[in-house]
Design a protein around this motif. Sequence first.
Motif, mmCIF file in Angstrom:
data_model
loop_
_atom_site.group_PDB
_atom_site.id
_atom_site.type_symbol
_atom_site.label_atom_id
_atom_site.label_comp_id
_atom_site.label_asym_id
_atom_site.label_seq_id
_atom_site.Cartn_x
_atom_site.Cartn_y
_atom_site.Cartn_z
ATOM 1 N N ARG A 193 0.871 -1.186 0.000
ATOM 2 C CA ARG A 193 0.000 0.000 0.000
ATOM 3 C C ARG A 193 0.900 1.225 0.000
ATOM 4 N NH1 ARG A 193 -4.978 -0.678 3.926
ATOM 5 N NH2 ARG A 193 -5.595 1.027 2.587
ATOM 6 N N ILE A 194 0.656 2.111 -0.934
ATOM 7 C CA ILE A 194 1.530 3.265 -1.135
ATOM 8 C C ILE A 194 0.708 4.541 -0.997
ATOM 9 C CG2 ILE A 194 3.134 4.386 -2.728
ATOM 10 C CD1 ILE A 194 2.942 1.429 -4.119
ATOM 11 N N LYS A 235 8.367 8.794 -2.095
ATOM 12 C CA LYS A 235 9.223 9.186 -3.228
ATOM 13 C C LYS A 235 9.394 7.992 -4.158
ATOM 14 C CE LYS A 235 11.523 12.745 -0.742
ATOM 15 N NZ LYS A 235 12.659 13.453 -0.384
ATOM 16 N N ALA A 236 9.470 8.241 -5.412
ATOM 17 C CA ALA A 236 9.570 7.196 -6.426
ATOM 18 C C ALA A 236 10.790 6.316 -6.211
ATOM 19 C CB ALA A 236 9.597 7.820 -7.817
ATOM 20 N N ALA A 237 11.897 6.880 -5.796
ATOM 21 C CA ALA A 237 13.128 6.102 -5.597
ATOM 22 C C ALA A 237 12.945 5.101 -4.451
ATOM 23 C CB ALA A 237 14.296 7.037 -5.294
ATOM 24 N N VAL A 284 12.983 0.838 -4.685
ATOM 25 C CA VAL A 284 13.803 -0.030 -3.828
ATOM 26 C C VAL A 284 12.930 -1.121 -3.208
ATOM 27 C CG1 VAL A 284 15.181 -0.109 -1.707
ATOM 28 C CG2 VAL A 284 15.540 1.731 -3.361
ATOM 29 N N VAL A 285 11.750 -0.755 -2.720
ATOM 30 C CA VAL A 285 10.849 -1.731 -2.087
ATOM 31 C C VAL A 285 10.369 -2.749 -3.107
ATOM 32 C CG1 VAL A 285 8.605 -2.013 -0.952
ATOM 33 C CG2 VAL A 285 10.124 -0.163 -0.253
ATOM 34 N N LEU A 286 9.939 -2.305 -4.268
ATOM 35 C CA LEU A 286 9.426 -3.221 -5.289
ATOM 36 C C LEU A 286 10.515 -4.166 -5.793
ATOM 37 C CD1 LEU A 286 7.073 -0.828 -7.292
ATOM 38 C CD2 LEU A 286 6.437 -2.630 -5.682
ATOM 39 N N ASP A 287 11.728 -3.643 -5.984
ATOM 40 C CA ASP A 287 12.838 -4.504 -6.421
ATOM 41 C C ASP A 287 13.128 -5.584 -5.387
ATOM 42 O OD1 ASP A 287 13.096 -3.142 -8.799
ATOM 43 O OD2 ASP A 287 14.788 -1.900 -8.114
#
Length: 120
Positions: free
Chosen positions: A100-101, A106-108, A112-115
């Motif tokens: 949940r975002i 921040k996009a960066a 990092v979380v998705l990777d």
Amino acid sequence: MDTTSRVKRRHKVWPEALKREIVAACAVPGASVSMVARQYDVNTNQVFTWRKLYGGVADAAAPQILPVVVTPEQPPLSPPPPAPTADVIEIELPSGYRVRIGSNIKAAALRVVLDALERR
């Protein structure tokens, strides 16, 4: 020496059915134990004893005083979860993870979380 014979006092024996009738008469709304005792020619204390013995029909309806403890209202131990708003995006990954975002990420940091979740 006086040879007067002793007279043994005898207590009146009341049939159980009559005792219960007297107790029931005391349970009638507005009835007084002393008045009922007089009607039946019984000692008032004896009627109170029978009420205890036979469950005291009148006692069951009598108000009772119960202990009460008042404590100040305690705040909740943990804050309630925030309600979902329109500014929240929820992503469910094929691996079963759900992210949940909020709108303030921040996009960066999101990358990092998705990777990290994709590598699992």
